[in-house]
Design a protein around this motif. Structure first.
Motif, short mmCIF file in Angstrom:
data_model
loop_
_atom_site.label_atom_id
_atom_site.label_comp_id
_atom_site.label_asym_id
_atom_site.label_seq_id
_atom_site.Cartn_x
_atom_site.Cartn_y
_atom_site.Cartn_z
N ALA A 195 -6.31 4.22 -1.12
CA ALA A 195 -6.21 3.29 -2.51
C ALA A 195 -6.11 4.33 -3.59
O ALA A 195 -5.45 4.10 -4.60
CB ALA A 195 -7.27 2.40 -2.59
N GLY A 218 0.95 -1.05 -0.19
CA GLY A 218 0.06 0.06 0.11
C GLY A 218 0.91 1.12 0.04
O GLY A 218 1.94 1.27 -0.48
N THR A 262 -2.98 4.47 -6.00
CA THR A 262 -3.25 4.56 -7.45
C THR A 262 -2.55 5.55 -8.28
O THR A 262 -1.83 5.29 -9.48
CB THR A 262 -4.51 4.18 -7.84
OG1 THR A 262 -5.18 2.95 -7.22
CG2 THR A 262 -4.75 4.00 -9.36
#
Length: 413
Positions: free
Chosen positions: A255, A217, A259
């Motif tokens: 997230a 992450g 990304t």
């Protein structure tokens, strides 16, 4: 000769201090940076000796060649695991220093590269001896210096380095067009293929790291993490957890930021491809300048900027400054300052970084800002010096000495 003696004395003194730190004669405030070696690496060592890669350990996120670094303390069986590891890292440090000093004796070179290494490594503090990244950096430095005359050696060492920790594959991006590129890239392909096959046949789970890397992450020290740190001040509902071996953010919008960081790395790759297609002027220093720029691009845009990554940049900056014709003096200085700031944020101020308070965020903002500045500066200087039609590029006059041009073309375009 006086400068060489001074650099040797400085190297000896600073490395003695680093050893005293990792052997805990001196205690550095903050987390114990040696625990990775004493606990995690040693655990992997036992698993590897049992005949398998660490298939069930998500913190194993390294290509199969990393097993060589983890197993290397077996070369000193009379020492405890961590002690042997620290001494082997010291040996690699000495090898890099020696290579840079030797390279400084060639025409068109200088001792500035050796000084960057002498000064830059201790700026990271004891962390630099408590990870295997310095070993990988030693391979990268040897590859670039050997590649000046032997492109096949560059290719083989770059492939070996990539099997240790992936990033050395970027050493190939700046090889001169034509025969040099064909030799380096073909040697890299053959070496990588053979070593990967040997690793796959030797032990099960050689490529399990790919899954663990994919699932990582947003690490709290990364560039993108700054947005989350600021959001915490305004009520962001999330947290910080130890995941995949590092402190990562979990919660809303993480997230998305992760990304976006990946896409930023894709943009960096796109820029490198365009540069490679447009570049026409390849001098003897271009492979080092290009490798330094490429690693800066992917380090800065990564979802993870672990403190030990800075030693990669210090090593590549040192190689750049070996060559008098290199344009990377300013970004190299920015990297050195960023390395010093990294020590302030880890381990010295890591509690503030985890808490996301003003001091921790300020340290991250300065360190990451310096990396961004170094990346932009290096990219611009690389483009300007190699792409035709750019002011300061092909038409720029270069000094010529009786020994020859300091950055004469490495091969015909």
């Amino acid at each position: 000769m006086t400068l060489m003696r001074l650099s040797l004395a400085t190297w000896t003194l600073t490395r003695a201090v680093l050893l005293l730190c990792v052997f805990k004669v001196f205690t550095v405030p903050g987390p114990d940076v040696t625990s990775d070696v004493a606990v995690i690496y040693h655990g992997w060592y036992e698993v590897l000796l049992a005949g398998s890669y660490p298939l069930d350990d998500v913190t194993w996120q390294y290509p199969p060649g990393a097993a060589l670094a983890v197993l290397s303390p077996a070369l000193l069986p009379f020492l405890e695991y961590a002690s042997a590891f620290f001494l082997l890292v010291l040996l690699c440090d000495a090898v890099v220093f020696g290579l840079l000093l030797y390279a400084a004796g060639r025409p068109g070179t200088r001792a500035a590269g050796a000084w960057v290494w002498v000064v830059g490594v201790p700026l990271l503090g004891p962390t630099v001896y408590a990870r295997y990244d310095l070993m990988v950096t030693a391979v990268a430095v040897a590859a670039l210096l050997a590649g000046v005359r032997h492109p096949r050696v560059l290719g083989a060492l770059a492939a070996f380095g990539a099997l240790l920790k992936v990033w050395p594959v970027l050493l190939l991006v700046g090889t001169a067009r034509g025969r040099a590129t064909r030799r380096a890239w073909s040697a890299a392909a053959v070496t990588a293929g053979v070593l990967a096959l040997v690793a796959a046949l030797a032990l099960p789970g050689a490529f399990a790291f790919l899954t663990f890397q994919r699932d990582r992450g947003l690490e709290i020290e990364s560039l993108g993490a700054l947005a989350i740190h600021v959001a915490r001040w305004y009520g962001w509902e999330g947290g910080v957890e130890l995941r995949y071996g590092s402190m990562e953010f979990t919660g809303p919008h993480v997230a998305l930021v992760s990304t976006l960081a990946l896409w930023l790395s894709v943009v960096a790759l796109g820029w490198l491809v365009v540069w490679r297609l447009r570049a026409r002027r390849f001098a003897v220093h271009t492979p080092a300048d290009a490798a330094f720029t490429a690693v800066l691009l992917f380090t800065t845009t990564s979802r993870v900027i672990s403190p030990q990554y800075m030693v990669w940049l210090v090593g590549l900056a040192a190689v750049c400054l070996v060559f008098r014709g290199s344009r990377m003096a300013l970004p190299a200085c920015l990297v050195l300052v960023a390395t010093g700031v990294t020590l302030l944020e880890f381990p010295l101020g890591f509690a503030h970084v985890v808490a996301g308070d003003g001091q921790g965020v300020a340290l991250l903002a300065v360190r990451n800002g310096l990396l961004v500045a170094a990346t932009v500066t290096a990219g611009w200087r690389l483009w300007r010096g190699t792409v035709p039609g750019v002011r300061g590029g092909e038409a720029e006059a270069e000094p010529v000495s009786r020994a020859g041009r300091a950055d004469s073309p490495a091969s015909a375009p």
